[in-house]
Design an enzyme around this catalytic site. Structure first.
Site, PDB file in Angstrom:
ATOM      1  N   ASP A   9       0.877  -1.170   0.000  1.00 22.54           N
ATOM      2  CA  ASP A   9       0.000   0.000   0.000  1.00 22.54           C
ATOM      3  C   ASP A   9       0.916   1.222   0.000  1.00 22.54           C
ATOM      4  O   ASP A   9       2.123   1.116   0.242  1.00 22.54           O
ATOM      5  CB  ASP A   9      -0.868  -0.047   1.268  1.00 22.54           C
ATOM      6  CG  ASP A   9      -1.563   1.263   1.569  1.00 22.54           C
ATOM      7  OD1 ASP A   9      -2.249   1.778   0.672  1.00 22.54           O
ATOM      8  OD2 ASP A   9      -1.396   1.768   2.689  1.00 22.54           O
ATOM      9  N   ASP A  11      -0.236   5.188   0.897  1.00 25.13           N
ATOM     10  CA  ASP A  11      -0.493   6.213   1.923  1.00 25.13           C
ATOM     11  C   ASP A  11      -0.654   5.593   3.307  1.00 25.13           C
ATOM     12  O   ASP A  11      -1.511   4.750   3.509  1.00 25.13           O
ATOM     13  CB  ASP A  11      -1.743   7.010   1.539  1.00 25.13           C
ATOM     14  CG  ASP A  11      -1.523   7.806   0.266  1.00 25.13           C
ATOM     15  OD1 ASP A  11      -2.285   7.603  -0.698  1.00 25.13           O
ATOM     16  OD2 ASP A  11      -0.562   8.588   0.205  1.00 25.13           O
TER      17      ASP A  11
END
Ligand code: XBP
Ligand code: MG
Length: 253
Positions: A9, A11
């Site tokens: 991922d 953020d």
């Protein structure tokens, strides 16, 4: 099945981009467009329950500005989001947000052990390029075989779409991979795609229900910066390395 790939991922996982990056960029865009909207950190924590910047703006209007009218709302939201993205790219390109603890170390180790790498994020693709370029160097972009980002899929996290997109492009089975995530939305997205996750939480996600995670940590750890295990099987380890990931994968896949 052996562990073949790590799917990161962005953020909150690669870097804590939300508070000093996205939130600032949103508020700058509101001001630049003459809107009297302002998102406090507390409000942003609530709004982060909706992934995707455009979707988050709509969620804000539905939650706080029910009386706001625009004859072409979707187009107006896209215009605001375009300005926000321009602001974010400038903030990130100026090196404002560093990588989180252990991220570069783990990426480098994964590459040295010939593990395949990918990105699965709801953020705008250009944001991924800017973050990787400003923190690792543009040459690292080619280290990620697939960058699944933003509107490339119809439904954003917690839907499984973005992780299924990455698995499909890499021709991998879920059990040949592990996801590195920070939030419940990301965990549910990976889990719905059949992928087990290692979670490194932050100020926005440390109270999320992360019971599906293999382990929940405060960060990936480094030689002189031990991680704290928040939940998951006890371990004597103090940093997340490929050996630990293989151990977690073997026990659960
Ligand atoms: C986090 C998100 C993104 C960002 C904002 O993505 O939900 O929407 O908050 O970026 P992830 P955009 O944790 O999946 O990396 O405004 O470009 O959507
Ligand atoms: Mg995230």
């Amino acid at each position: 099945m052996d562990l073949e790939a790590l799917i990161f991922d962005v953020d909150g996982t690669l870097a804590n981009t939300e508070k000093d990056g996205h939130l600032q960029a949103f508020n700058m865009a509101f001001e630049q467009m003459g809107l009297d909207w302002f998102w406090s950190n507390e409000m942003y924590h609530y709004l982060l329950s909706v992934t995707g910047g455009k979707e988050r703006i709509k969620f804000y209007l539905d939650s706080y500005k029910e009386d706001f009218y625009h004859d072409n709302l979707d187009s107006f939201i896209s215009e605001i989001h375009k300005q926000k993205t321009s602001n974010y790219l400038e903030l990130i390109s100026n090196g404002l947000v560093p990588l989180r603890v252990g991220v570069k170390r783990l990426i480098d180790e994964a590459m040295s052990q010939k593990l395949r790498l990918a990105i699965a994020t709801t953020t705008t693709p250009a944001n991924v390029d800017a973050l990787i370029t400003s923190t690792l160097g543009h040459e690292y972009m080619s280290s990620f075989e697939v960058i699944g980002a933003g509107d490339v899929v119809p439904k954003k996290k917690p839907a499984a779409d973005i992780y299924n997109y990455v698995l499909d492009k890499m021709n991998l089975e879920p059990c040949q991979t592990l996801a590195i995530e920070d939030s419940r939305n990301g965990l549910l997205s990976a889990s719905s795609a059949g992928i087990e996750s290692v979670l490194t939480v932050n100020e926005y996600t440390n109270e999320d229900n992360l019971d599906k995670a293999l382990v929940v940590l405060d960060h990936l750890g480094d030689k002189d910066n031990k991680f704290s295990l928040i939940s998951g099987d006890a371990t004597k380890r103090t940093l997340v390395d490929i050996e630990y990931l293989r151990e977690l994968h073997a026990k659960n896949c």
